[in-house]
Design a protein around this motif. Structure first.
Motif, mmCIF file in Angstrom:
data_model
loop_
_atom_site.group_PDB
_atom_site.id
_atom_site.type_symbol
_atom_site.label_atom_id
_atom_site.label_comp_id
_atom_site.label_asym_id
_atom_site.label_seq_id
_atom_site.Cartn_x
_atom_site.Cartn_y
_atom_site.Cartn_z
ATOM 1 N N ARG A 111 -8.397 0.376 -13.249
ATOM 2 C CA ARG A 111 -8.407 1.507 -12.323
ATOM 3 C C ARG A 111 -6.994 1.823 -11.829
ATOM 4 N N LEU A 112 -6.226 0.789 -11.496
ATOM 5 C CA LEU A 112 -4.863 1.002 -11.033
ATOM 6 C C LEU A 112 -3.987 1.574 -12.144
ATOM 7 N N ARG A 113 -4.219 1.118 -13.361
ATOM 8 C CA ARG A 113 -3.439 1.643 -14.484
ATOM 9 C C ARG A 113 -3.795 3.099 -14.758
ATOM 10 N N GLN A 114 -5.066 3.436 -14.662
ATOM 11 C CA GLN A 114 -5.470 4.824 -14.860
ATOM 12 C C GLN A 114 -4.903 5.715 -13.768
ATOM 13 N N ARG A 115 -4.832 5.185 -12.555
ATOM 14 C CA ARG A 115 -4.240 5.962 -11.460
ATOM 15 C C ARG A 115 -2.768 6.243 -11.749
ATOM 16 N N ALA A 116 -2.056 5.217 -12.235
ATOM 17 C CA ALA A 116 -0.647 5.414 -12.578
ATOM 18 C C ALA A 116 -0.500 6.446 -13.692
ATOM 19 N N ARG A 117 -1.413 6.379 -14.679
ATOM 20 C CA ARG A 117 -1.384 7.364 -15.759
ATOM 21 C C ARG A 117 -1.598 8.768 -15.219
ATOM 22 N N ASP A 118 -2.614 8.935 -14.367
ATOM 23 C CA ASP A 118 -2.934 10.260 -13.845
ATOM 24 C C ASP A 118 -1.785 10.810 -13.008
ATOM 25 N N GLN A 119 -1.143 9.953 -12.222
ATOM 26 C CA GLN A 119 -0.018 10.397 -11.404
ATOM 27 C C GLN A 119 1.145 10.847 -12.282
ATOM 28 N N ASP A 120 1.386 10.111 -13.357
ATOM 29 C CA ASP A 120 2.473 10.467 -14.266
ATOM 30 C C ASP A 120 2.184 11.794 -14.960
ATOM 31 N N LEU A 121 0.942 11.973 -15.417
ATOM 32 C CA LEU A 121 0.578 13.221 -16.075
ATOM 33 C C LEU A 121 0.672 14.394 -15.108
ATOM 34 N N GLN A 122 0.266 14.162 -13.867
ATOM 35 C CA GLN A 122 0.358 15.219 -12.863
ATOM 36 C C GLN A 122 1.812 15.594 -12.597
ATOM 37 N N GLN A 123 2.669 14.589 -12.582
ATOM 38 C CA GLN A 123 4.097 14.853 -12.371
ATOM 39 C C GLN A 123 4.666 15.682 -13.520
ATOM 40 N N LEU A 124 4.258 15.335 -14.738
ATOM 41 C CA LEU A 124 4.723 16.108 -15.900
ATOM 42 C C LEU A 124 4.223 17.551 -15.821
ATOM 43 N N ARG A 125 2.967 17.715 -15.417
ATOM 44 C CA ARG A 125 2.434 19.075 -15.285
ATOM 45 C C ARG A 125 3.226 19.877 -14.243
ATOM 46 N N GLY A 126 3.658 19.187 -13.182
ATOM 47 C CA GLY A 126 4.400 19.863 -12.125
ATOM 48 C C GLY A 126 5.746 20.380 -12.574
ATOM 49 N N GLN A 127 6.266 19.871 -13.679
ATOM 50 C CA GLN A 127 7.559 20.315 -14.194
ATOM 51 C C GLN A 127 7.442 21.576 -15.041
ATOM 52 N N ALA A 128 6.205 21.967 -15.348
ATOM 53 C CA ALA A 128 5.992 23.087 -16.270
ATOM 54 C C ALA A 128 5.532 24.328 -15.529
ATOM 55 N N LYS A 129 5.852 25.488 -16.103
ATOM 56 C CA LYS A 129 5.386 26.768 -15.595
ATOM 57 C C LYS A 129 4.700 27.508 -16.733
ATOM 58 N N GLY A 130 3.527 28.030 -16.457
ATOM 59 C CA GLY A 130 2.778 28.738 -17.483
ATOM 60 C C GLY A 130 2.940 30.240 -17.375
ATOM 61 N N ASP A 131 2.747 30.901 -18.491
ATOM 62 C CA ASP A 131 2.804 32.363 -18.535
ATOM 63 C C ASP A 131 1.413 32.860 -18.908
ATOM 64 N N LEU A 132 0.617 33.221 -17.884
ATOM 65 C CA LEU A 132 -0.765 33.624 -18.122
ATOM 66 C C LEU A 132 -0.846 34.952 -18.865
ATOM 67 N N THR A 133 0.134 35.798 -18.669
ATOM 68 C CA THR A 133 0.143 37.073 -19.389
ATOM 69 C C THR A 133 0.270 36.838 -20.885
ATOM 70 N N ALA A 134 1.180 35.945 -21.240
ATOM 71 C CA ALA A 134 1.358 35.625 -22.658
ATOM 72 C C ALA A 134 0.109 34.954 -23.224
ATOM 73 N N LEU A 135 -0.552 34.100 -22.411
ATOM 74 C CA LEU A 135 -1.768 33.444 -22.864
ATOM 75 C C LEU A 135 -2.878 34.455 -23.098
ATOM 76 N N ASP A 136 -3.034 35.411 -22.163
ATOM 77 C CA ASP A 136 -4.054 36.443 -22.328
ATOM 78 C C ASP A 136 -3.811 37.256 -23.592
ATOM 79 N N ALA A 137 -2.558 37.549 -23.862
ATOM 80 C CA ALA A 137 -2.224 38.310 -25.070
ATOM 81 C C ALA A 137 -2.582 37.519 -26.323
ATOM 82 N N LEU A 138 -2.305 36.241 -26.305
ATOM 83 C CA LEU A 138 -2.643 35.391 -27.453
ATOM 84 C C LEU A 138 -4.155 35.348 -27.666
#
Length: 342
Positions: free
Chosen positions: A279-306
């Motif tokens: 459980r503690l390892r999964q929490r560390a994994r989830d926190q790391d993945l969340q941090q990586l997601r926080g570094q990214a910005k999405g373009d919903l307009t481009a996604l809708d076009a695709l």
């Protein structure tokens, strides 16, 4: 890409990916074909199959086994035929991958992109696994959390009531079988040792070797007729009458009853500690993945076009109608309202 033609029923069993995605066998084939060292090969690594330039060594099979879930690995190792098929599967995959290389398929842009995606997925899984294995919590804290779980979830750790019994099985239900069962029951009532008779006449070889003992089991484990007859016996040593089930005729002896009870913490401690660490390892994994997601910005307009572009490839008429509908679906302010729900 379609699946490689492995022999029926022996597709590789894989452990779930740490990112909830499996690593397709094609990556393994491609890397092997390119000569990538997936495991350290000893100088004396045995050749298990070879031909046409493709070689399968013992280290390859060890790698295949390591990638399987534990229970699947045990099943393979217990069945020589499954192991032979695994060798054959590995050889076919490697031979086909090498032939694909010779035919220039690895230079096709689409296949190169697919191989890149597969490589990224494998490396991503490996990185997540590395991250989780780095989490080494303090043993005292782990034990504290394990004890908290034990107290908070008492129903998980209740050992259900069990009954210990023995039986003698007579195959069949015809008159001959009935007569044999009556004779055996008469001998038991006259004082003949149950264990000796079970070993001599019982048609259940597994329990016969143990003097008829079935061990301890919970209610519902046996067929209903057996359970019902056993329920009528009150004291250890009590004998049933002749009980007919789908297996034949039984004579049952009650050997004891164990009431439901709470399993002590010491009995489940290792299991709970392992849960806490995971459980503690999964929490560390989830926190790391969340941090990586926080570094990214999405373009919903481009996604809708695709999405619109890909939908048009799948259903051009549907996409056209959707476009037409969207252009007239919203009336101007103060105009006629859309059709109301009746």
């Amino acid at each position: 890409m379609s699946a490689l033609p492995f022999p029926a029923g022996i597709r590789r069993a894989q452990a779930p990916s740490l990112l909830s995605r499996s690593t397709p066998a094609l990556l393994l084939a491609a890397v092997m074909a390119l000569g990538g060292p997936l495991s350290a090969r000893a100088a004396t690594d045995e050749v298990l199959m070879q031909g046409g330039g493709a070689v399968v060594r013992a280290s390859d099979l060890r790698l295949e086994l390591e990638r399987m879930p534990y229970d699947v690995r045990v099943r393979f190792l217990s069945d020589p035929e499954m192991m032979r098929q695994l060798v054959d599967q590995t050889y076919l995959r490697r031979a086909l991958a090498q032939r694909a290389e010779r035919n220039g398929l690895a230079q096709q842009p689409r296949l190169q992109a697919q191989l890149t995606m597969l490589r990224e997925g494998t490396l991503a899984d490996a990185e997540v696994e590395r991250l989780m294995e780095q989490v080494q919590p303090d043993p005292a804290e782990v034990d504290k959390l394990a004890r908290a779980t034990y107290r908070a979830e008492p129903e998980r750790f209740k050992a259900q009531a069990t009954t210990k019994a023995s039986h003698i099985l007579i195959r069949g239900s015809d008159e001959a079988a009935q007569q044999q069962a009556r004779e055996v029951l008469a001998q038991l009532k006259a004082g003949a040792p149950f264990e000796a008779l079970a070993g001599k006449v019982s048609a259940d070889p597994g329990s016969a070797r143990r003097g008829g003992s079935l061990g301890a089991f919970p209610k519902g484990k046996m067929v209903p007729e057996f359970d019902a007859a056993l329920e009528q016996l009150k004291e250890p040593g009590d004998l049933s009458g002749i009980v007919q089930t789908q297996f034949g005729l039984h004579i049952i002896r009650l050997d004891g009853r164990n009431p439901a009870m709470d399993r002590p913490y010491e009995e489940v401690a290792d299991e709970l500690r392992a849960e806490v660490v995971q459980r503690l390892r999964q929490r560390a994994r989830d926190q790391d993945l969340q941090q990586l997601r926080g570094q990214a910005k999405g373009d919903l307009t481009a996604l809708d076009a695709l999405i619109a572009e890909e939908k048009a490839k799948v259903d051009p008429q549907g996409a056209k109608e959707a476009t037409t509908t969207s252009s007239v679906a919203t009336p101007a302010a103060g105009g006629a309202p859309a059709a109301a729900k009746q």
